[in-house]
Design an enzyme around this catalytic site. Structure first.
Site, mmCIF file in Angstrom:
data_model
loop_
_atom_site.group_PDB
_atom_site.id
_atom_site.type_symbol
_atom_site.label_atom_id
_atom_site.label_comp_id
_atom_site.label_asym_id
_atom_site.label_seq_id
_atom_site.Cartn_x
_atom_site.Cartn_y
_atom_site.Cartn_z
ATOM 1 N N SER A 230 0.831 -1.212 0.000
ATOM 2 C CA SER A 230 0.000 0.000 0.000
ATOM 3 C C SER A 230 0.862 1.258 0.000
ATOM 4 O O SER A 230 1.942 1.283 0.600
ATOM 5 C CB SER A 230 -0.874 -0.006 1.267
ATOM 6 O OG SER A 230 -1.381 1.280 1.527
ATOM 7 N N TYR B 64 -2.295 5.409 -4.256
ATOM 8 C CA TYR B 64 -3.367 6.373 -4.000
ATOM 9 C C TYR B 64 -2.980 7.641 -4.726
ATOM 10 O O TYR B 64 -1.817 8.059 -4.675
ATOM 11 C CB TYR B 64 -3.490 6.676 -2.501
ATOM 12 C CG TYR B 64 -4.328 5.683 -1.739
ATOM 13 C CD1 TYR B 64 -5.590 5.306 -2.184
ATOM 14 C CD2 TYR B 64 -3.865 5.146 -0.550
ATOM 15 C CE1 TYR B 64 -6.363 4.400 -1.464
ATOM 16 C CE2 TYR B 64 -4.638 4.237 0.179
ATOM 17 C CZ TYR B 64 -5.881 3.877 -0.295
ATOM 18 O OH TYR B 64 -6.655 2.990 0.410
HETATM 19 C C1 LIG Z 1 -6.982 -2.332 7.574
HETATM 20 C C2 LIG Z 1 -7.178 -2.147 6.101
HETATM 21 C C3 LIG Z 1 -6.420 -1.201 5.414
HETATM 22 C C4 LIG Z 1 -6.567 -1.058 4.047
HETATM 23 N N1 LIG Z 1 -5.758 -0.182 3.363
HETATM 24 C C5 LIG Z 1 -5.836 -0.122 2.013
HETATM 25 C C6 LIG Z 1 -4.920 0.682 1.280
HETATM 26 O O1 LIG Z 1 -4.026 1.308 1.841
HETATM 27 N N2 LIG Z 1 -5.064 0.724 -0.065
HETATM 28 C C7 LIG Z 1 -6.040 0.018 -0.735
HETATM 29 O O2 LIG Z 1 -6.149 0.094 -1.963
HETATM 30 N N3 LIG Z 1 -6.903 -0.758 -0.056
HETATM 31 C C8 LIG Z 1 -6.801 -0.864 1.289
HETATM 32 N N4 LIG Z 1 -7.645 -1.693 1.974
HETATM 33 C C9 LIG Z 1 -8.609 -2.521 1.228
HETATM 34 C C10 LIG Z 1 -7.976 -3.863 0.835
HETATM 35 O O3 LIG Z 1 -7.013 -3.694 -0.161
HETATM 36 C C11 LIG Z 1 -9.024 -4.844 0.319
HETATM 37 O O4 LIG Z 1 -9.762 -4.236 -0.691
HETATM 38 C C12 LIG Z 1 -9.956 -5.335 1.421
HETATM 39 O O5 LIG Z 1 -9.258 -5.567 2.617
HETATM 40 C C13 LIG Z 1 -10.620 -6.627 0.991
HETATM 41 O O6 LIG Z 1 -11.542 -7.039 1.958
HETATM 42 P P1 LIG Z 1 -11.242 -8.131 3.075
HETATM 43 O O7 LIG Z 1 -10.455 -7.438 4.128
HETATM 44 O O8 LIG Z 1 -12.595 -8.521 3.520
HETATM 45 O O9 LIG Z 1 -10.443 -9.248 2.433
HETATM 46 C C14 LIG Z 1 -7.514 -1.856 3.352
HETATM 47 C C15 LIG Z 1 -8.265 -2.804 4.046
HETATM 48 C C16 LIG Z 1 -8.099 -2.961 5.411
HETATM 49 C C17 LIG Z 1 -8.895 -4.018 6.128
#
Ligand SMILES: Cc1cc2nc3c(=O)[nH]c(=O)nc-3n(C[C@H](O)[C@H](O)[C@H](O)COP(=O)(O)O)c2cc1C
Length: 387
Positions: A107, A130
């Protein structure tokens, strides 16, 4: 050492070991958390078609995502602040992924920097971008990802502004945590986490601190990120970013058939059907529910991946059977990381792999390419008649 047989076991240990602020950060959805809940409950509505007397020898979960070989089509999703779930979390998770043979996505909002992860691993990883208002900074980030030989750029499209998660505001989420009386009281019960964190490579956002002028402490950083996400991001800007990168591009955060068609038209190598794990637009449909409609809309014009709600190899199989070529896990690997560091991420991948392999066998399939809608029993109105 407890016997770990499923992702829920890892989650229980994770909850005990990691400070509440970071557990809550991962284990939340936006506002009422309806979409967060439905991401998992909608998977449960789909059933599997059992087949018997099929030769199950020689099964294989290996496949490809964007032309890259994978031991199973399950990548680690980009997760911000992973290095707060466990010391050097991004480095450890990336190494677990490469040893297992699945892609790791770093990320923008990671604690370990692009360079930290590149130095610690041997295989190329993917970098998630991002888009920020500071276009010079974005260009420098893209160049750093190129220099680190990242093999794909994952551009996240569903976070131009931040969905509200109540607990993060109430907990005063920050990296590193601010030492308020309640944080200190909670940290006192998380000794192992704290001791490991003292020896960590980094405790601040590694891709940002030292790479942007005027950021010297974590509190100004919080304000900076809130201000910096680019609310004017549109398809024209996405196209420019794709050209600037010049390599493989995955567009993440697609939940609508029209947007999927647009992403395919732009020539993305893949799209990720995702609602950001229920963290952005509360009230949006779950990813698995919209997948069939998006598959119908784009056909073979773009590779389709899916995330949001995957907690088992059975969920992976359901997504693949509905047409996805790849999937991602976010929380499922975070639970493992927080519970047991790198070994916990490996454990999470092993659990998912075993569930996928066994389910495939009992559905009468030998490899993931053979999975199709025929393996599933889907409620007649699963897609819903939404007007
Ligand atoms: C704690 C957390 C932080 C996240 N940070 C980002 C991020 O920095 N960039 C991004 O594109 N998605 C981020 N996401 C989304 C994840 O990439 C992903 O889409 C999501 O976790 C999928 O769902 P799941 O946790 O149910 O597997 C984040 C998700 C979580 C749970």
């Amino acid at each position: 050492m407890p016997v770990i047989t499923n992702i829920a076991d890892l989650k229980r240990i994770y909850e005990r070991r990691v400070p509440r602020m970071f557990y809550d950060y991962a284990e939340s959805g936006s506002w009422t958390e309806q979409t967060f809940r439905e991401n998992t409950s909608d998977f449960d509505q789909i059933r599997l078609r059992q087949r018997v007397a099929v030769d199950m020898t020689g099964r294989n979960t290996a496949s490809q995502m964007i032309g890259q070989d994978v031991a199973m089509p399950v990548a680690l999703a980009p997760v911000g602040l992973t290095g707060m779930q466990h010391a050097d979390g991004e480095m450890k998770a990336a190494r677990a992924a490469e040893e297992f043979g699945v892609p790791f996505t770093l990320s923008t909002m990671s604690i370990n920097s692009i360079e930290d992860v590149a130095d610690y691993t041997n295989k190329p990883f993917w970098f998630q971008l991002y888009t920020m208002k500071d276009t010079d900074y974005v260009s420098r980030l893209i160049q750093r990802a190129k220099d680190a030989k990242c093999s794909a750029l994952v551009i996240t499209l569903d976070l131009q502004i931040l969905g509200q998660r109540h607990k993060d505001l109430k907990n005063g989420l920050s990296a590193p945590p601010k030492l308020t009386p309640s944080t200190v009281a909670n940290l006192m019960t998380k000794w192992t986490w704290g001791l490991q964190m003292l020896r960590a490579h980094r405790r601040e956002f590694g891709n940002i601190v030292g790479h942007v002028d005027g950021i010297s402490d974590a509190s100004s950083l919080g304000a900076w990120t809130a201000e910096q996400f680019d609310p004017s991001l549109d398809w024209g800007k996405v196209e420019k970013l794709m050209n600037e990168w010049g390599g493989k591009v995955i567009l993440k955060g697609i939940l609508d058939a029209e947007d999927a068609k647009m992403a395919a038209k732009l020539g993305a190598d893949a799209i990720v059907v995702s609602n950001h794990g229920g963290r952005q637009l509360d009230g949006a449909l779950s990813s698995i529910r919209v997948l069939p409609e998006i598959m119908d809309a784009v056909g073979d014009s773009v590779e389709v991946h899916l995330d949001s709600g995957i907690r088992s190899g059975q969920d992976v199989l359901k997504a693949l059977a509905l047409g996805a070529k790849g999937t991602y896990v976010g929380r499922a690997f975070v639970y493992g990381l927080g519970a047991m560091g790198q070994a916990g991420v490996t454990k999470a991948l092993e659990v998912i792999h075993k569930e996928l392999d066994t389910t495939m066998a009992l559905c009468g399939e030998k490899n993931v390419a053979g999975l199709s809608r025929d393996n599933l029993l889907v409620p007649a109105d699963f897609g819903g008649r939404w007007a």
